[in-house]
Design a protein around this motif. Structure first.
Motif, PDB file in Angstrom:
ATOM      1  N   SER A   1      10.735  38.432  -1.126  1.00 13.11           N
ATOM      2  CA  SER A   1      10.914  39.870  -0.890  1.00 13.11           C
ATOM      3  C   SER A   1      10.172  40.693  -1.932  1.00 13.11           C
ATOM      4  CB  SER A   1      12.400  40.237  -0.880  1.00 13.11           C
ATOM      5  OG  SER A   1      13.008  39.870  -2.104  1.00 13.11           O
ATOM      6  N   ASP A   2      10.192  40.238  -3.196  1.00  7.02           N
ATOM      7  CA  ASP A   2       9.456  40.959  -4.232  1.00  7.02           C
ATOM      8  C   ASP A   2       7.957  40.860  -4.006  1.00  7.02           C
ATOM      9  OD1 ASP A   2      11.794  41.703  -5.451  1.00  7.02           O
ATOM     10  OD2 ASP A   2      11.682  40.174  -7.047  1.00  7.02           O
ATOM     11  N   HIS A   3       7.503  39.734  -3.532  1.00  2.00           N
ATOM     12  CA  HIS A   3       6.077  39.572  -3.227  1.00  2.00           C
ATOM     13  C   HIS A   3       5.638  40.526  -2.134  1.00  2.00           C
ATOM     14  CE1 HIS A   3       2.197  37.723  -2.591  1.00  2.00           C
ATOM     15  NE2 HIS A   3       2.510  37.448  -1.322  1.00  2.00           N
TER      16      HIS A   3
ATOM     17  N   VAL B   1       7.726  34.736  -8.221  1.00  2.00           N
ATOM     18  CA  VAL B   1       8.368  35.930  -7.644  1.00  2.00           C
ATOM     19  C   VAL B   1       9.007  35.537  -6.318  1.00  2.00           C
ATOM     20  CG1 VAL B   1       6.746  37.549  -8.717  1.00  2.00           C
ATOM     21  CG2 VAL B   1       6.252  36.646  -6.442  1.00  2.00           C
ATOM     22  N   SER B   2      10.072  36.209  -5.987  1.00  2.00           N
ATOM     23  CA  SER B   2      10.733  35.948  -4.716  1.00  2.00           C
ATOM     24  C   SER B   2       9.865  36.453  -3.560  1.00  2.00           C
ATOM     25  CB  SER B   2      12.099  36.645  -4.672  1.00  2.00           C
ATOM     26  OG  SER B   2      11.919  38.053  -4.610  1.00  2.00           O
TER      27      SER B   2
ATOM     28  N   GLU C   1       5.452  43.998  -3.609  1.00  2.00           N
ATOM     29  CA  GLU C   1       4.278  44.179  -4.448  1.00  2.00           C
ATOM     30  C   GLU C   1       2.995  44.337  -3.611  1.00  2.00           C
ATOM     31  OE1 GLU C   1       4.078  40.901  -7.109  1.00  2.00           O
ATOM     32  OE2 GLU C   1       5.821  41.516  -8.284  1.00  2.00           O
TER      33      GLU C   1
END
Length: 235
Positions: free
Chosen positions: A227-229, A224-225, A232
């Motif tokens: 920013s996505d991490h 995952v990127s 989340e």
């Protein structure tokens, strides 16, 4: 304990023992099926030594090196002296004078389930020694033991004539009857590692060379990127 000295037991081929010593402990241990390693407590008295030889086994009482004196006579060129005590001991049972006598007979090194001393002198001589302790505490010469009988050292049963391999990674034992097989397996392992080393030098990743990438998803690993991490995690 039987107080016995067994003379001239069968030994593994010195050619096999020498080759296994050149491959080293890690390679031999893996090639043998991850068996025979004597564990992390056995450490070299000085770094850089690497040996492979045939075991002359000694069983001593703690704080008593009489049977090492007895064992010297049973040693021949290419041997490694392997010493166990019948209960725990850290006393310095081996030093420069023993090394001088053993070197005269062509012995390649010593492995001790007790203490070693005269470390500086052993290093200067270049005589390899592995032990579970370094201790100036000396020993007596008073109690009978045994030579060239099976002994247990760090959980491994060592028979006279087995191959002993030792280097900076520790000590491994190869049963006499398996020495040719483990030598072949070690050669194959070295060839495989040479190929992998060349591939890594060219930039290949272990993930791809070892077929690990396709297993990551099965293990629940996701990419995952950043920013996505953060999203989340709610941060």
């Amino acid at each position: 304990m039987k107080t016995v000295v067994v003379t001239d037991p069968p030994r593994a081929s010195l050619e096999d023992a020498t080759a296994l010593g050149e491959y080293g402990v890690a390679t031999v241990h893996e090639a043998a099926g991850r068996v025979g390693y004597l564990g992390p407590r056995l450490r070299p008295a000085w770094s850089g030594a690497r040996v492979g030889g045939t075991a002359v086994t000694v069983l001593c009482w703690p704080g008593d090196n009489l049977m090492i004196h007895v064992a010297v006579e049973q040693c021949r060129a290419g041997d490694v002296l392997v010493v166990a005590t019948n209960s725990p001991s850290s006393d310095g049972a081996f030093g420069e004078l023993f090394a001088t006598a053993l070197r005269h007979r062509g012995v390649r090194g010593v492995v001790l389930g007790c203490g070693v001393r005269d470390v500086a002198e052993l290093r200067e001589m270049g005589f390899p020694a592995w032990s579970t302790a370094v201790s100036a505490q000396g020993t007596v010469k008073a109690t009978a033991g045994a030579v060239n009988v099976p002994i247990t050292l760090e959980g491994q049963v060592i028979h006279p004539g087995d191959v002993i391999v030792a280097d900076d990674d520790g000590v491994a034992r190869v049963p006499r009857g398996r020495a040719p097989e483990v030598r072949r397996l070690s050669a194959a392992r070295v060839a495989k590692e040479d190929a992998s080393r060349a591939a890594f030098a060219d930039g290949e990743l272990g993930l791809d060379r070892y077929g690990l990438r396709e297993r990551l998803g099965d293990l629940g690993i996701r990419y995952v990127s950043y920013s996505d991490h953060l999203a989340e995690e709610g941060t």
